[in-house]
Design a protein around this motif. Sequence first.
Motif, PDB file in Angstrom:
ATOM      1  N   HIS A 239      23.839  79.543  46.951  1.00  0.00           N
ATOM      2  CA  HIS A 239      24.821  79.728  45.890  1.00  0.00           C
ATOM      3  C   HIS A 239      25.633  78.448  45.718  1.00  0.00           C
ATOM      4  CE1 HIS A 239      28.280  81.349  43.692  1.00  0.00           C
ATOM      5  NE2 HIS A 239      27.469  82.330  43.324  1.00  0.00           N
ATOM      6  N   GLU A 240      25.956  78.139  44.468  1.00  0.00           N
ATOM      7  CA  GLU A 240      26.729  76.931  44.188  1.00  0.00           C
ATOM      8  C   GLU A 240      28.073  76.935  44.906  1.00  0.00           C
ATOM      9  OE1 GLU A 240      28.638  74.490  40.373  1.00  0.00           O
ATOM     10  OE2 GLU A 240      27.226  76.139  40.025  1.00  0.00           O
ATOM     11  N   GLY A 241      28.665  78.136  45.061  1.00  0.00           N
ATOM     12  CA  GLY A 241      29.944  78.225  45.753  1.00  0.00           C
ATOM     13  C   GLY A 241      29.853  77.775  47.200  1.00  0.00           C
ATOM     14  N   ASN A 242      28.698  78.036  47.836  1.00  0.00           N
ATOM     15  CA  ASN A 242      28.507  77.589  49.221  1.00  0.00           C
ATOM     16  C   ASN A 242      28.517  76.073  49.316  1.00  0.00           C
ATOM     17  OD1 ASN A 242      28.258  80.227  50.070  1.00  0.00           O
ATOM     18  ND2 ASN A 242      26.025  80.235  49.975  1.00  0.00           N
ATOM     19  N   VAL A 243      27.861  75.427  48.357  1.00  0.00           N
ATOM     20  CA  VAL A 243      27.829  73.963  48.341  1.00  0.00           C
ATOM     21  C   VAL A 243      29.230  73.418  48.110  1.00  0.00           C
ATOM     22  CG1 VAL A 243      26.925  71.923  47.147  1.00  0.00           C
ATOM     23  CG2 VAL A 243      25.448  73.916  47.524  1.00  0.00           C
ATOM     24  N   SER A 244      29.969  74.051  47.197  1.00  0.00           N
ATOM     25  CA  SER A 244      31.333  73.613  46.910  1.00  0.00           C
ATOM     26  C   SER A 244      32.223  73.728  48.144  1.00  0.00           C
ATOM     27  CB  SER A 244      31.912  74.445  45.766  1.00  0.00           C
ATOM     28  OG  SER A 244      33.264  74.087  45.524  1.00  0.00           O
TER      29      SER A 244
END
Length: 314
Positions: A239-244
């Motif tokens: 998920h993009e949130g994990n990368v953020s």
Amino acid sequence: MSNGSPTSNGDARTRLLYHFCRLQLPALALPPAVFERHLRRAFTLYAAKRAKAGGSADWLAFLDNLYSVDWFLCCACLEGQSRAWECLFAARASRADCLLVDALRARAVRLFPRDELRQDNAVSEFWGFLLAGEKAGSTPILARYDGQRPLVPWLIRVFQNKHISDLRQGRGLQALPEDDLDEHDLPLAQEGDGRWHEEFRLAAREWLGEVGDGELLILGLRLRYRLSQREVARLLGVHEGNVSRQTAKLRDRCLEHVGRRLLELGWTGDDLGNLVLKEMDSLLMDEPRLSADRLGALLARRGKTLPQSAADLA
């Protein structure tokens, strides 16, 4: 003359600045009228950037922050003076005791590992690139230097970003924005004789030793290949949130570890956070664990490869 207006021909400060530059670089005979024309041009660049950031352009502030000798050398190069180019080729890179040409060569080796021909071409073609616009009729790259930062680190950054953009375009990815050519090139803060640069590198390598492979992979994809958070997330299948969140944690831990170390050693310069972020970018590009081969191996462990086209990230 008001503080927000460029100089007139009779301005005493302009004359003093001109003679100071001539004393520092006596081999470069830039006529006063040409000097003033370039000074007005540089102020226009400065004013445009200030306006973009929501600020106003102040003429005296522009002069106060002008790296005058670097800027004078740049102007002489733009005027086609061969002695100016000789001075530029002989300039020392601020981050290491080596010539600018050697610093560019070192960047090329990291960008194009095991491809000596491409490394040589990258450096030899760079000088012509500086005098050419990216499109017919556009402003030459070198003419975008406004003198508000040291010239050599700026040139190294332009070189690096040009080739990273070329690599991205070759994979069908979006090129770096034009603003990136000159927004991330601040040098090490001027604190003494270079001690802080060495202390920073020691502290930063301590921190890097604590970074795991998963975080290192995200760091490398974001930095070396300039992938966005969304592109990294799609590539890794997370998920993009994990990368953020992981990116933010990496930044915070870096600032905490390196910043604490420098403060313990007596750092008194301003804006420690900005120093760490800017210097870290350079150090990470030199980090063997973030080399193209190493990142490729980390991806291979996950059954992934670097994207060859935009469709791979869709």
